[in-house]
Design an enzyme around this catalytic site. Structure first.
Site, PDB file in Angstrom:
ATOM      1  N   CYS A 282       0.838  -1.204   0.000  1.00  0.00           N
ATOM      2  CA  CYS A 282       0.000   0.000   0.000  1.00  0.00           C
ATOM      3  C   CYS A 282       0.872   1.254   0.000  1.00  0.00           C
ATOM      4  O   CYS A 282       1.440   1.590  -1.031  1.00  0.00           O
ATOM      5  CB  CYS A 282      -0.990  -0.021   1.149  1.00  0.00           C
ATOM      6  SG  CYS A 282      -0.302  -0.529   2.738  1.00  0.00           S
ATOM      7  N   SER A 283       1.004   1.931   1.112  1.00  0.00           N
ATOM      8  CA  SER A 283       1.684   3.232   1.090  1.00  0.00           C
ATOM      9  C   SER A 283       2.406   3.529   2.397  1.00  0.00           C
ATOM     10  O   SER A 283       2.605   4.683   2.733  1.00  0.00           O
ATOM     11  CB  SER A 283       0.648   4.327   0.839  1.00  0.00           C
ATOM     12  OG  SER A 283      -0.342   4.267   1.855  1.00  0.00           O
ATOM     13  N   CYS A 284       2.799   2.494   3.161  1.00  0.00           N
ATOM     14  CA  CYS A 284       3.408   2.737   4.477  1.00  0.00           C
ATOM     15  C   CYS A 284       4.742   3.471   4.361  1.00  0.00           C
ATOM     16  O   CYS A 284       5.561   3.155   3.513  1.00  0.00           O
ATOM     17  CB  CYS A 284       3.639   1.415   5.199  1.00  0.00           C
ATOM     18  SG  CYS A 284       2.143   0.458   5.423  1.00  0.00           S
TER      19      CYS A 284
HETATM   20 FE   LIG Z   1       1.729   0.044   3.185  1.00  0.00          FE
END
Ligand SMILES: [Fe+2]
Length: 196
Positions: free
Chosen positions: A107-109
């Site tokens: 995702c976008s961590c």
């Molecule tokens: Fe993520």
């Protein structure tokens, strides 16, 4: 909305109002929560935090050692908080022979309280998938053309392990103050898609 019949589906505004009313009824104060989040995102979770960490690591060898040993603890010492679920901050040291790059394939961590919220391209499926398989090409497309002898190491963020790339201190900055050095550090250099 089923059952709304001829009146059709509720507008976005109506749905937002309904959710707000439901949260209000339960005493959850949705408007305050949104304001608080905007404040954090715009004024507290900013790359200037990471820049301060990097500049300190460049000028204070003891701090650098502590930062590499336990990033979370070292940044807390500078007053920079990480959410409880960011259990580890792993600091990745660049050298002339090694370029570290971070991504989150799921995702976008990111360590967003330190390097700021992730840019749009970081969240893009294109970056997340290609930086792993074609890292050298992706970096070149982003303006970082590394000589073949530089090894590229790609690190995939997880929910509890966050990364910070420690860029190399630029040549010709001997004797600069921490503050002046911090001004050189960019978000992209702490993600690893740029060198300084
Ligand atoms: Fe993520």
């Amino acid at each position: 909305m089923p059952g709304s019949g001829a009146r059709g589906t509720a507008s976005v505004e109506q749905r937002v109002a309904a959710i707000e009313a439901a949260l209000d009824e339960r005493g959850l104060k949705p408007r305050e929560a949104v304001e608080e989040l905007s404040h954090l995102a715009q004024e507290e979770w900013i790359p200037q935090n990471g820049a301060r960490v990097v500049a300190k690591a460049w000028t204070d060898p003891e701090f650098r050692k502590r930062l590499l040993a336990n990033g979370r603890e070292a940044v807390a010492g500078l007053g920079i908080k990480m959410p409880p679920h960011h259990r580890h901050l792993v600091v990745l040291e660049n050298t002339p022979a090694i370029q570290n790059v971070i991504c989150c394939t799921l995702c976008s961590c990111t360590a967003f309280t330190i390097i700021g919220l992730p840019p749009d391209w970081y969240k893009d499926l294109e970056y997340r998938s290609r930086v792993v398989r074609q890292s050298r090409t992706v970096l070149r497309e982003m303006g970082l053309d590394l000589p073949p002898e530089v090894e590229i190491r790609v690190w995939d963020t997880t929910a509890d392990t966050r990364y910070l790339v420690l860029p190399e201190r630029p040549a010709g900055t001997e004797g600069w103050s921490e503050e002046k050095l911090a001004g050189l550090v960019t978000r992209d250099s702490m993600i690893g898609v740029a060198r300084l």
